[in-house]
Design a protein around this motif. Structure first.
Motif, PDB file in Angstrom:
ATOM      1  N   LYS A 283      -4.392   2.180 -33.273  1.00 51.77           N
ATOM      2  CA  LYS A 283      -3.221   1.432 -33.727  1.00 51.77           C
ATOM      3  C   LYS A 283      -3.533  -0.064 -33.856  1.00 51.77           C
ATOM      4  O   LYS A 283      -3.116  -0.716 -34.815  1.00 51.77           O
ATOM      5  CB  LYS A 283      -2.057   1.638 -32.756  1.00 51.77           C
ATOM      6  N   GLY A 284      -4.263  -0.604 -32.892  1.00 56.44           N
ATOM      7  CA  GLY A 284      -4.647  -2.013 -32.973  1.00 56.44           C
ATOM      8  C   GLY A 284      -5.521  -2.290 -34.183  1.00 56.44           C
ATOM      9  O   GLY A 284      -5.355  -3.301 -34.879  1.00 56.44           O
ATOM     10  N   LEU A 285      -6.458  -1.379 -34.455  1.00 57.77           N
ATOM     11  CA  LEU A 285      -7.347  -1.520 -35.609  1.00 57.77           C
ATOM     12  C   LEU A 285      -6.555  -1.501 -36.914  1.00 57.77           C
ATOM     13  O   LEU A 285      -6.736  -2.369 -37.782  1.00 57.77           O
ATOM     14  CB  LEU A 285      -8.379  -0.397 -35.589  1.00 57.77           C
ATOM     15  N   ILE A 286      -5.662  -0.524 -37.067  1.00 50.77           N
ATOM     16  CA  ILE A 286      -4.882  -0.403 -38.306  1.00 50.77           C
ATOM     17  C   ILE A 286      -3.969  -1.607 -38.501  1.00 50.77           C
ATOM     18  O   ILE A 286      -3.860  -2.152 -39.609  1.00 50.77           O
ATOM     19  CB  ILE A 286      -4.057   0.903 -38.284  1.00 50.77           C
TER      20      ILE A 286
ATOM     21  N   PRO B  79       5.923   2.158 -36.255  1.00 50.15           N
ATOM     22  CA  PRO B  79       5.133   3.391 -36.059  1.00 50.15           C
ATOM     23  C   PRO B  79       3.804   3.126 -35.360  1.00 50.15           C
ATOM     24  O   PRO B  79       3.161   4.074 -34.895  1.00 50.15           O
ATOM     25  CB  PRO B  79       4.914   3.896 -37.490  1.00 50.15           C
ATOM     26  N   LEU B  80       3.389   1.863 -35.293  1.00 48.76           N
ATOM     27  CA  LEU B  80       2.136   1.505 -34.633  1.00 48.76           C
ATOM     28  C   LEU B  80       2.356   0.967 -33.220  1.00 48.76           C
ATOM     29  O   LEU B  80       1.419   0.458 -32.601  1.00 48.76           O
ATOM     30  CB  LEU B  80       1.386   0.456 -35.471  1.00 48.76           C
ATOM     31  N   ARG B  81       3.555   1.096 -32.712  1.00 45.13           N
ATOM     32  CA  ARG B  81       3.873   0.522 -31.400  1.00 45.13           C
ATOM     33  C   ARG B  81       2.996   1.113 -30.301  1.00 45.13           C
ATOM     34  O   ARG B  81       2.771   2.311 -30.231  1.00 45.13           O
ATOM     35  CB  ARG B  81       5.335   0.777 -31.059  1.00 45.13           C
TER      36      ARG B  81
ATOM     37  N   LEU C 112       2.647  -4.009 -33.451  1.00 42.61           N
ATOM     38  CA  LEU C 112       2.170  -3.275 -32.281  1.00 42.61           C
ATOM     39  C   LEU C 112       3.170  -3.218 -31.127  1.00 42.61           C
ATOM     40  O   LEU C 112       3.019  -2.394 -30.219  1.00 42.61           O
ATOM     41  CB  LEU C 112       0.858  -3.882 -31.786  1.00 42.61           C
ATOM     42  N   LEU C 113       4.180  -4.086 -31.165  1.00 45.42           N
ATOM     43  CA  LEU C 113       5.087  -4.156 -30.009  1.00 45.42           C
ATOM     44  C   LEU C 113       6.550  -3.887 -30.337  1.00 45.42           C
ATOM     45  O   LEU C 113       7.341  -3.642 -29.427  1.00 45.42           O
ATOM     46  CB  LEU C 113       4.965  -5.536 -29.339  1.00 45.42           C
TER      47      LEU C 113
ATOM     48  N   LEU D 103      -7.286  -2.344 -22.169  1.00 43.75           N
ATOM     49  CA  LEU D 103      -7.935  -3.086 -23.242  1.00 43.75           C
ATOM     50  C   LEU D 103      -8.014  -2.308 -24.558  1.00 43.75           C
ATOM     51  O   LEU D 103      -8.534  -2.831 -25.549  1.00 43.75           O
ATOM     52  CB  LEU D 103      -9.367  -3.474 -22.827  1.00 43.75           C
ATOM     53  N   GLY D 104      -7.513  -1.076 -24.582  1.00 40.73           N
ATOM     54  CA  GLY D 104      -7.679  -0.239 -25.764  1.00 40.73           C
ATOM     55  C   GLY D 104      -7.177  -0.872 -27.049  1.00 40.73           C
ATOM     56  O   GLY D 104      -7.908  -0.964 -28.044  1.00 40.73           O
ATOM     57  N   ALA D 105      -5.916  -1.311 -27.077  1.00 37.87           N
ATOM     58  CA  ALA D 105      -5.342  -1.910 -28.285  1.00 37.87           C
ATOM     59  C   ALA D 105      -6.037  -3.214 -28.643  1.00 37.87           C
ATOM     60  O   ALA D 105      -6.255  -3.517 -29.822  1.00 37.87           O
ATOM     61  CB  ALA D 105      -3.843  -2.134 -28.095  1.00 37.87           C
ATOM     62  N   ALA D 106      -6.413  -3.999 -27.631  1.00 35.49           N
ATOM     63  CA  ALA D 106      -7.122  -5.259 -27.882  1.00 35.49           C
ATOM     64  C   ALA D 106      -8.506  -4.999 -28.473  1.00 35.49           C
ATOM     65  O   ALA D 106      -8.957  -5.733 -29.360  1.00 35.49           O
ATOM     66  CB  ALA D 106      -7.240  -6.058 -26.585  1.00 35.49           C
TER      67      ALA D 106
END
Length: 322
Positions: free
Chosen positions: A120-123, A308-310, A302-303, A239-242
């Motif tokens: 999600k962070g990448l997209i 949909p990418l939350r 993201l937040l 750290l996944g989303a970061a």
């Protein structure tokens, strides 16, 4: 947007009693030492191999010195990215011998990467980077096709992506992992545990070849992005989303549209380099504004509860997937 801080509280409380300010300072010094050693090793070894190769092929004399020519070459870029392995090695040494904790503890309380959060962070950043490039094109419509051929670009796509992941993940593990986690464990003030890593991370991007105005706008943009990455760690406790967001940002510059003359060997398109002449103070203000807007949109994607990418809080160890 209301952020549930439960996962972050677990993350900040996860260090053991050995995570003291003095040990954090010692651990950081160890990481920097290994990073510098790795950089020196690949720089000297790579430059020597580059000189030997040029001599064996009868290439002309270096135009800007052997080191500068090597770093500007595709081989030099790959080697420079490889040097970030020194950060991971230094972090392992610091965690193992200074703090007596596993390296995986830096990733999150679950000690595993949240791959849904990573994706999600990448997209999200790839989307906002596209918007950012459109606005930058409006500001300066000076884009040329890169020197790399499409077949060569496809050949290097996976190696560059892998090395960019090595670079970005090491920086996140150091600044949003090791430093943020350790400081948050000892200090309640976010100006310390969030602000200090952001300042250090931003300062590393100062460019001696750029003007003061361009340096200022770049540092503001990077600091804003770093704050968003910090906010992602705060919201997820990992750290996944970061990891994914930082990778998306760097892949755009390395592989799609480059704004740095020294890192454009693999980019399909080359925009006007930021370190070049002719940029005005007003241009710098607009570039900074574009960077800030792009980072804020990333945070929104993201937040926001309806996105949909939350991303959300990561499950603790032993719990089911979030």
């Amino acid at each position: 947007m209301i952020i549930d801080r439960t996962a972050f509280e677990r993350y900040r409380r996860s260090p053991n009693a050995r995570t003291t300010p003095l040990r954090l300072l010692l651990g950081t010094a160890i990481v920097v030492l290994f990073w510098m050693a790795a950089t020196l090793a690949v720089l000297l070894g790579g430059t020597y191999a580059f000189i030997v190769w040029r001599a064996s092929t009868g290439a002309g004399r270096p135009t800007g010195g052997p080191v500068q020519d090597f770093l500007a070459s595709p081989e030099g870029i790959l080697t420079a990215l490889l040097s970030f392995a020194g950060i991971w090695i230094g972090l392992w040494v610091a965690m193992r011998f200074v703090h007596r904790e596993p390296l995986a503890a830096l990733v999150g309380d679950s000690r595993r990467v949240s791959w849904p959060g990573f994706l999600k962070g990448l997209i999200a950043v790839l989307i906002t980077s596209l918007l950012s490039e459109i606005l930058l094109y409006w500001l300066q419509p000076e884009i040329a096709r890169g020197a790399i051929g499409l077949s060569t670009w496809l050949l290097f796509l996976i190696p560059i992506a892998a090395l960019a992941l090595l670079q970005t993940s090491s920086e996140e593990a150091l600044f949003r992992g090791y430093l943020l986690r350790g400081l948050a464990n000892r200090f309640g003030n976010p100006l310390i545990w969030a602000g200090l890593p952001v300042l250090l991370f931003s300062a590393l991007h100062w460019s001696a070849s750029s003007t003061l105005a361009i340096n200022a706008c770049v540092l503001v943009s990077i600091a804003t992005f770093a704050l968003v990455l910090t906010l992602l760690v705060y919201a997820t406790g990992s750290l996944g989303a970061a990891f994914g967001a930082h990778l998306g940002n760097n892949l755009t510059g390395f592989l799609l549209i480059s704004h740095q003359q020294s890192y454009n060997s693999f980019a399909l398109l080359n925009a006007r380099p930021l370190e070049g002449p002719g940029w005005t103070g007003f241009d710098a203000v607009l570039i900074a504004a574009i960077g800030i807007v792009s980072s804020l949109l990333t945070a929104l994607l993201l937040l926001h509860p309806r996105s949909p990418l939350r991303v959300g809080p990561e499950a603790s160890r032993g719990a089911g997937p979030a």
